[in-house]
Write an enzyme that holds these catalytic residues in place. Structure first.
Site, PDB file in Angstrom:
ATOM      1  N   ALA A  69     -67.822  47.135  23.437  1.00 47.46           N
ATOM      2  CA  ALA A  69     -67.685  45.684  23.350  1.00 47.46           C
ATOM      3  C   ALA A  69     -66.364  45.209  23.944  1.00 47.46           C
ATOM      4  CB  ALA A  69     -67.810  45.247  21.895  1.00 47.46           C
ATOM      5  N   ILE A  70     -65.267  45.904  23.624  1.00 46.49           N
ATOM      6  CA  ILE A  70     -63.963  45.503  24.154  1.00 46.49           C
ATOM      7  C   ILE A  70     -63.919  45.689  25.661  1.00 46.49           C
ATOM      8  CG2 ILE A  70     -61.489  46.001  24.135  1.00 46.49           C
ATOM      9  CD1 ILE A  70     -61.821  46.850  21.197  1.00 46.49           C
ATOM     10  N   ARG A 121     -55.764  53.076  20.537  1.00 42.43           N
ATOM     11  CA  ARG A 121     -54.916  53.642  19.494  1.00 42.43           C
ATOM     12  C   ARG A 121     -53.829  54.459  20.166  1.00 42.43           C
ATOM     13  NH1 ARG A 121     -56.816  50.451  16.535  1.00 42.43           N
ATOM     14  NH2 ARG A 121     -57.674  50.741  14.421  1.00 42.43           N
ATOM     15  N   ASP A 150     -50.036  47.893  23.237  1.00 40.33           N
ATOM     16  CA  ASP A 150     -50.190  47.167  21.975  1.00 40.33           C
ATOM     17  C   ASP A 150     -50.306  48.134  20.808  1.00 40.33           C
ATOM     18  OD1 ASP A 150     -50.560  44.787  20.390  1.00 40.33           O
ATOM     19  OD2 ASP A 150     -52.697  45.276  20.270  1.00 40.33           O
ATOM     20  N   GLU A 185     -46.899  54.081  14.111  1.00 33.50           N
ATOM     21  CA  GLU A 185     -46.583  52.674  13.835  1.00 33.50           C
ATOM     22  C   GLU A 185     -46.192  52.518  12.360  1.00 33.50           C
ATOM     23  OE1 GLU A 185     -49.995  50.342  14.862  1.00 33.50           O
ATOM     24  OE2 GLU A 185     -50.036  51.036  16.935  1.00 33.50           O
ATOM     25  N   HIS A 233     -49.093  45.767  17.943  1.00 34.28           N
ATOM     26  CA  HIS A 233     -50.494  45.927  17.517  1.00 34.28           C
ATOM     27  C   HIS A 233     -51.075  44.587  17.065  1.00 34.28           C
ATOM     28  CE1 HIS A 233     -53.490  49.153  15.896  1.00 34.28           C
ATOM     29  NE2 HIS A 233     -54.114  48.109  16.408  1.00 34.28           N
ATOM     30  N   LEU A 234     -51.019  43.614  17.969  1.00 33.43           N
ATOM     31  CA  LEU A 234     -51.499  42.261  17.673  1.00 33.43           C
ATOM     32  C   LEU A 234     -52.836  41.948  18.325  1.00 33.43           C
ATOM     33  CD1 LEU A 234     -48.227  40.135  18.072  1.00 33.43           C
ATOM     34  CD2 LEU A 234     -49.266  40.981  15.961  1.00 33.43           C
TER      35      LEU A 234
END
Length: 400
Positions: free
Chosen positions: A222-223, A305, A329, A334, A352-353
């Site tokens: 999907a992305i 990731r 991102d 993290e 990571h937004l």
């Protein structure tokens, strides 16, 4: 009189006969608010009403880690007409493990668990995290797209369905990938630092244009599809590598050409954008050997990731010029990211937004609730990652 925070809907006919408005009332007790009830934000104690247990049927119950307010007030009110949503709002894993047994003993059992956004203080979601909910827990739903912090194998072995969000944050994440691509091409990190320091255009040379460059998308789920659709606007040539090739009609729709191997994509792409889930197959997918295949002065974008990329190899490639710029991102460890990424002008950094937009959050939470509703109504969620009806212990999802 024993107090309860469980909510039930009074049948319309009973309310009409009694001359009462149709409202949600607590079981066999007076109306009250509860710190663990999502409805406590929406209902006020207007009057005391006594109801017999025989007048209402018990509804299935889900427990939410923290308040799912991002789903929207009206949506939650509608959902609560049919199902019970309780909330355990605690700040971290330690408090969850301490308070959960008490919550289950008081208001349980719960057959579904809802995990929202911002899961860092509670991870991992494993046997210990869920133990107090057993044996009644049958479904875990997550508002996130990635699920490496969830022990899906354990859930499958224990006949527990697991669902992530399939499409809720996809477009927002794709927007981030496009932003990072343009920011890397236009070298905005250097430009912004210079402007803030008062050095107006000092020492700057013309940047790179997207038109005519080849964008290689790793992971055409999907992305990846959203990235392809948006990238076409900037006249980028689209190629992709995926575990399974798209249908010809989809390739036409997204103007994307299939690369049968990862190597063939890396060798020919000016920009490489990663959008795969993190699992055993994708961990370290882009390491020293893969980077060596990439075109000189190429650009790497990662919105998947952090562990998909070997960060040490990436840093070495940035320093040597093999990779000209990176847009990141996501990172390993993290929020304690490698200091190099904080200081290097060769990296566009975001914390990571990718999926953090109001619309994406609303869609993510609602997708969780739709999976819960489907499970309560049919015994199966809409979009499970695993399949508890098949052989135990093997998640069904891999690369998109």
């Amino acid at each position: 009189m024993v107090e309860s925070s469980r909510w039930y809907s009074v049948p319309e006919t009973l309310s009409a006969k009694a001359g009462l408005p149709i409202v949600s009332l607590p079981f066999n007790n007076q109306i009250q608010t509860s710190p663990f009830s999502v409805r406590s934000s929406y209902y006020l104690p207007l009057q005391t009403v006594n109801m017999s247990p025989s007048l209402v049927a018990p509804r299935q119950k889900a427990l939410s880690l923290r308040h799912p307010t991002m789903a929207g007030k009206e949506y939650l009110e509608e959902f609560s007409k049919k199902y019970i949503i309780d909330v355990l709002d605690v700040p971290n894993r330690e408090e969850w493990l301490k308070q959960l047994p008490k919550k289950v003993a008081k208001d349980g059992p719960y057959s579904a668990l809802i995990i929202g956004m911002g899961t860092g203080p509670y991870e991992p979601f494993d046997a210990e995290f869920c133990q107090a909910l057993l044996p009644d827990l049958k479904l875990v739903v997550s508002a996130s797209a990635g699920y490496n912090e969830f022990d899906v194998s354990w859930m499958t072995e224990n006949n527990i369905w697991f669902c992530n969000t399939v499409d809720a944050v996809s477009e927002a994440t794709a927007d981030m990938a496009i932003f990072l691509t343009l920011a890397a091409l236009r070298d905005t990190t250097n430009a912004e630092r210079s402007a803030r320091a008062g050095n107006w255009k000092a020492g700057f040379v013309p940047c790179r244009d997207p038109t005519g460059l080849r964008l290689g998308i790793i992971g055409m789920g999907a992305i990846g599809k959203h990235i392809a659709r948006k990238a076409a606007v900037f006249n980028l040539e689209i190629v992709y590598h995926n575990r399974k090739r798209l249908q010809e009609a989809d390739e036409t729709t997204y103007k994307a050409t299939y690369c049968p191997t990862l190597a063939s994509l890396l060798e020919t792409s000016d920009i490489v954008s990663i959008s795969v889930p993190l699992n055993d197959e994708t961990t370290g997918m882009i390491s020293e050997s893969e980077i060596a295949l990439m075109k000189d002065s190429s650009i790497l974008i990662n919105t998947a990731r952090g562990a998909v990329v070997d960060e040490a190899a990436l840093i070495e490639a940035l320093e040597s010029g093999k990779i000209w710029r990176a847009g990141l991102d996501v990172f390993c460890n993290e929020p304690d990211i490698n200091p190099y990424f904080k200081t290097s002008d060769k990296v566009v950094v975001q914390p990571h937004l990718g999926g953090l937009t109001a619309v994406a959050f609303r869609k993510a939470y609602r997708e969780c609730f739709e999976n819960v509703a489907s499970f309560f109504d049919t015994g199966k969620p809409l979009a499970p990652v695993n399949d508890v009806t098949r052989a135990k212990g093997t998640p069904t999802a891999s690369l998109p």
